[in-house]
Write an enzyme that holds these catalytic residues in place. Sequence first.
Site, mmCIF file in Angstrom:
data_model
loop_
_atom_site.group_PDB
_atom_site.id
_atom_site.type_symbol
_atom_site.label_atom_id
_atom_site.label_comp_id
_atom_site.label_asym_id
_atom_site.label_seq_id
_atom_site.Cartn_x
_atom_site.Cartn_y
_atom_site.Cartn_z
ATOM 1 C CG ASP A 92 -1.763 1.188 1.387
ATOM 2 O OD1 ASP A 92 -1.923 1.930 0.404
ATOM 3 O OD2 ASP A 92 -2.303 1.402 2.488
ATOM 4 C CG ASP A 307 -3.715 4.962 -2.469
ATOM 5 O OD1 ASP A 307 -2.857 4.128 -2.139
ATOM 6 O OD2 ASP A 307 -4.771 5.126 -1.834
#
Length: 483
Positions: A92, A307
């Site tokens: 992430d 992201d």
Amino acid sequence: MDLSLTLRILAAVFMVLMQHACGNFVFNVTHKFAGKDKQLSELKSHDSFRHARMLANIDLPLGGDSRADSIGLYFTKIKLGSPPKDYHVQVDTGSDILWVNCAPCSKCPVKTDLGIPLRLYDSKASSTWKKVGCEDDFCSFISQSDTCEPKTKPCSYHVVYGDGSTSDGDFVKDNITLDQITGNLRTAPLSQEVTFGCGSNQSGQLGQTDSALDGIMGFGQANTSVISQLAASGNVKRVFSHCLDNVNGGGIFAVGEVLSPVVKTTPLVPNQVHYNVILKAIDVDGEPLDLPPSIASFGGNGGTIIDSGTTLAYLPQDLYNSLLKQITARTPVKLHMVQETFACFSFTSNTDKAFPVVNLHFEDSLKLTVYPHDYLFSLREDMYCFGWQSGGMTTQDGSDVILLGDLVLSNKLVVYDLDNEVIGWVDHNCSTSIKVKDGSGAAYSVEADNLIASSSSSVINGTLATLLSILIWVFLSFTSQFC
């Protein structure tokens, strides 16, 4: 390896054994998914809680995919503790700490539909585990540290996500073991002490079984991220890259300088929590769209965020409407909403031939091309849906935000160079390999992985070994009677 090939190999082995049935032999025999249907609401829910948290070379094996009709996330396998044990964690770029589920934990997930085993980290089983107290320097990096009194208390964390999910626990220190790249397609273990969260109480989506993992590995820019900790010790540069394979699943995730393919970059906006870049323009097959003023000029704290922990791509309402209008003007279709958020339509032809590409233009003339097979997904055989979403995301001062997740990042090599404060990408076949350069200047190839496929292969290989053991036992019984 398919079953027919397995049977052919066993038959060949048996024939060889029979041809040498009366010889003297010693055999040392060691016995040693790709996706599931996912409700569309789960994709939005996954992204919702993601948005709320917003010198050596390392090879991190990847699993998962970003397809809206499949898994919708990417994960890797790391080792923690002494002796080292395997943990599967989501990779992430939008968060800044590593945390894993820890024992005891009554509300942590115990199974997952991803076809991988889950494990609780147990500090009692590791000889290198250490406590992290409020007096530790690491604790000063955490926003909750101002409430960490007295200093003898454990350094704890409490995270509340947008969908109500929570993660609670204390930080600990222990060894992380990663695969250091030592040659072409070769690695060796690299172990270093890091600080990570030991989650003792998870709730909400974090405990659901469909895509549950052992934790999350943040690759953000903060001092608390694993890459920052590795760099602080002098082991690696603050450079990493990922190539997310949205065709076969898995892909490449590497820490280190990329030599090939060559990647063009754009500056990161300084002093931002996330990976913000400046988007200058969007066009649909050459036809420009109007950008909100705060996006184009980065007038406030808005802008565009890259992201990898987000599955879809989120645009301000007006920009979203304009984009879909421009796309469907090229190929008229009748849209209807599914689950109140996905614009879907009936279609039976080749979407890549029928629909236009979408180009995003960034500072320093870096372009990102999103193809129809990236932004469209098949809900069923004769129905497609747009992955573009109306995000309605704004900063505290009201500036618009564009959030670009795996929908636009897949099938591209994306490089994050934190030392030089740039990010870049290039179209790449993520089932192949890349070349990285180590501190000595040597270049090594890093190949793609698919953890889910490999877990399936291990089952097949285990079955093959078992069958081979049985075959040899039959052979030895035969020779003892007739030779």
